[in-house]
Write an enzyme that holds these catalytic residues in place. Structure first.
Site, mmCIF file in Angstrom:
data_model
loop_
_atom_site.group_PDB
_atom_site.id
_atom_site.type_symbol
_atom_site.label_atom_id
_atom_site.label_comp_id
_atom_site.label_asym_id
_atom_site.label_seq_id
_atom_site.Cartn_x
_atom_site.Cartn_y
_atom_site.Cartn_z
ATOM 1 N N SER A 282 0.854 -1.187 0.000
ATOM 2 C CA SER A 282 0.000 0.000 0.000
ATOM 3 C C SER A 282 0.895 1.246 0.000
ATOM 4 O O SER A 282 1.859 1.303 -0.751
ATOM 5 C CB SER A 282 -0.973 -0.033 1.185
ATOM 6 O OG SER A 282 -1.984 0.930 1.035
ATOM 7 N N GLU B 106 -0.573 -2.565 -8.452
ATOM 8 C CA GLU B 106 -1.948 -2.854 -8.018
ATOM 9 C C GLU B 106 -2.576 -1.549 -7.589
ATOM 10 O O GLU B 106 -1.875 -0.567 -7.344
ATOM 11 C CB GLU B 106 -1.945 -3.897 -6.890
ATOM 12 C CG GLU B 106 -1.127 -3.528 -5.654
ATOM 13 C CD GLU B 106 -1.912 -2.776 -4.600
ATOM 14 O OE1 GLU B 106 -3.162 -2.811 -4.645
ATOM 15 O OE2 GLU B 106 -1.291 -2.145 -3.728
ATOM 16 N N HIS C 175 -4.063 -5.255 -2.309
ATOM 17 C CA HIS C 175 -5.099 -5.048 -1.303
ATOM 18 C C HIS C 175 -6.148 -6.155 -1.217
ATOM 19 O O HIS C 175 -7.064 -6.064 -0.396
ATOM 20 C CB HIS C 175 -5.815 -3.712 -1.557
ATOM 21 C CG HIS C 175 -4.999 -2.515 -1.212
ATOM 22 N ND1 HIS C 175 -3.958 -2.074 -2.017
ATOM 23 C CD2 HIS C 175 -5.029 -1.659 -0.156
ATOM 24 C CE1 HIS C 175 -3.409 -1.001 -1.476
ATOM 25 N NE2 HIS C 175 -4.035 -0.724 -0.349
#
Length: 341
Positions: free
Chosen positions: A115, A246, A313
């Protein structure tokens, strides 16, 4: 120039937990204690910094205090690895306050997470040529029965040599975090959906290169700045790259715009292929689906893309080492990541 790899983890390694992005609210402090206990079961020494325990205005603390704590751990010779509790929103505020020359000459240590943490990981590798590990966050370690894919983060980083170390695509993945946060201290991820990697280039393909990437939501912010000198880094070795990305919480058109942004800054130049994680909490733009966009983008950059892979995620996820030479193989819905050094 060769990638610099931190020393393999051992049962006596010391971990520092610091929050250069978001800290942890009081209601979830018990899980930080549990994660510490789980890491200590692996024999690790664990130090938890002050920034971990606070959260206000979408950050753990001021940029100055976050940078100071992070620098102290990054330059301390007794620290072997650093894991933020999780990601967040504002890690970019810290980058300008780090002494990058000092970091480049300090003892290499593993930076681990995903993240917004990948903002730090990617910038650190591109500026210092020191490998970093895009893998599970510290917060997730509070679970007592992690799946085999997630647990491999420790095997990968503890291996004396990763050459020919193979990670396989997971059998199942977690489609939502809702149940996990409602049910209290979880035994593991809620793996409720069948994993199926996909490809833009037929039923079988493979490509080789040095891994670099992370969370598109945050990497797109540093692309084209001095904190992400990807061309200089890429030109320092002979091999191609593998770009892995991502994203979360975007409509399809927004994801495309940010991929386009990376393309215009040369991120896909001299790449052999692209690996994309499962988009989390993302929706089509009108009838423009993520799958359509990914196939169109593959044609646009002239590279094969493997997508819906175990990155990001929607866990579990593979351990992706920025700077490491690796091979991605795909066949009929499954895939592998093999380290070549």
């Amino acid at each position: 120039m060769s990638t610099i790899f931190p020393t393999a983890l051992t049962p006596n390694s010391t971990f520092a937990i610091t929050a250069p992005s978001s800290g942890v609210p009081t209601s979830l402090h018990s899980r930080i204690h549990k994660a510490k206990n789980q890491l200590e079961k692996l024999g690790k020494h664990v130090i938890i910094g002050d920034t971990v325990w606070t959260q206000k205005a979408a950050r753990s603390s001021s940029a100055e205090s976050r940078a100071a704590e992070l620098m102290s751990y990054l330059t301390a010779p007794e620290i072997d690895a650093i894991m933020p509790p999780w990601g967040g929103e504002l890690l970019v505020q810290v980058l300008a306050k780090l002494d990058w020359d000092k970091l480049a000459s300090s003892k290499p240590k593993w930076l681990i997470g995903y993240s917004d943490t990948s903002t730090l990981l990617c910038s650190y590798t591109l500026q210092t040529n020191i490998a970093t590990a895009h893998a599970t966050n510290f917060f997730d370690l509070h679970m007592e029965a992690l799946d085999e894919t997630t647990k491999e983060w420790h095997k990968v980083l503890s291996a004396p040599s990763r050459k020919n170390f193979v990670q396989n695509s997971s059998p199942m993945y977690q489609s939502s975090w809702d149940k996990l946060f409602k049910q209290g201290d979880a035994a593991g991820f809620d793996l409720d959906s069948k994993t199926q990697w996909k490809s833009t280039a037929g039923e079988s393909l493979s490509f080789t290169g040095r891994l670099i990437g992370g969370c598109l939501n945050t990497l797109t912010t540093i692309a084209g700045t001095k904190y992400a000198p990807i061309k200089k880094w890429r030109d320092s070795f002979e091999e191609d790259t593998i770009i892995y990305l991502e994203w979360a919480d975007w409509k399809t058109a927004e994801a495309y715009r940010n991929l386009w942004h990376l393309k215009e800054h040369g991120w896909f130049d001299q790449a052999s292929g692209v690996l994309l994680g499962r988009p989390a909490r993302s929706t089509p733009s009108e009838d423009y689906t993520a799958e359509q966009m990914i196939h169109e983008f593959a044609d646009e950059i002239g590279l094969p893309i493997v997508y819906d892979a175990d990155i990001g995620h929607m866990p579990p996820q593979l351990t992706m080492i920025n700077g490491a030479l690796a091979a991605v193989s795909y066949h009929d819905g499954s895939g592998t990541l093999t380290y070549l050094e």
